[in-house]
Design a protein around this motif. Structure first.
Motif, PDB file in Angstrom:
ATOM      1  N   THR A  55       0.857  -1.178   0.000  1.00 14.97           N
ATOM      2  CA  THR A  55       0.000   0.000   0.000  1.00 14.97           C
ATOM      3  C   THR A  55       0.892   1.225   0.000  1.00 14.97           C
ATOM      4  O   THR A  55       1.790   1.329   0.834  1.00 14.97           O
ATOM      5  N   LYS A  57       0.906   5.492  -0.028  1.00 16.31           N
ATOM      6  CA  LYS A  57       0.190   6.760   0.106  1.00 16.31           C
ATOM      7  C   LYS A  57       1.128   7.837  -0.391  1.00 16.31           C
ATOM      8  O   LYS A  57       2.123   8.155   0.257  1.00 16.31           O
ATOM      9  N   ASP A  73      -2.847   5.303  -2.957  1.00 13.13           N
ATOM     10  CA  ASP A  73      -3.611   6.508  -2.655  1.00 13.13           C
ATOM     11  C   ASP A  73      -2.766   7.689  -3.101  1.00 13.13           C
ATOM     12  O   ASP A  73      -1.943   8.195  -2.335  1.00 13.13           O
TER      13      ASP A  73
END
Length: 169
Positions: A55, A57, A73
């Protein structure tokens, strides 16, 4: 059986071939060392792969190819971007070629955009060419532009015109 040569002995060195002694060598033209070097074609390398357990960001930017299987993200800029079936991207995507097999929440901008049958896109698509396979899920607007990667603002689609003069009749 085996013999060891003496250190003082040197093996016979082969004579360098000359155009007179080797006719095949006579056909090779001389290279001009002052000539400008020819640019080698860009070698295609394997894409960078972001695995399903990753993941990120933040924004990603590369001049190469990227295959995403995890969650991003942030905005992505690449030459060729493949969004895998397990991937989710939340942000703007800009690439020469975009292949969506997973989920994108945000705007897609690409010269070539392809939504596979497993694609889930929630956002606008600005493209030069587009292909949408049967079964793909798409919510948003589609706009064709000759240069979809330009950073200029895109026009919002106008809402349907309503004639209020006939509303009271």
């Amino acid at each position: 059986m085996f013999s060891k040569s003496r250190v003082s002995e040197t093996p016979a060195q082969p004579k360098p071939a000359t155009p007179e002694s080797d006719p095949a060598r006579a056909e090779i033209p001389a290279v001009d060392a002052t000539a400008a070097p020819v640019a080698a074609p860009r070698q295609r390398t394997a894409p960078s792969v972001l695995s399903a357990d990753l993941t990120i960001k933040g924004d990603l930017q590369t001049a190469g190819d990227v295959q995403i299987e995890g969650n991003i993200d942030g905005d992505i800029r690449a030459r060729q971007l493949t969004i895998g079936e397990t991937a989710t991207v939340r942000g703007e995507v800009l690439a020469d070629e975009v292949i969506v097999n997973g989920r994108v929440v945000g705007r897609l901008r690409g010269l070539k955009v392809r939504l596979s049958s497993t694609a889930r896109v929630e956002g606008d698509i600005i493209h030069k060419t587009i292909a949408i396979e049967s079964g793909a899920h798409f919510e948003g607007s589609v706009q064709r532009q000759d240069d979809p990667l330009s950073q200029g603002g895109t026009k919002k689609l106008a809402p349907p015109a309503t004639d209020f003069s006939k509303a009271g009749e």
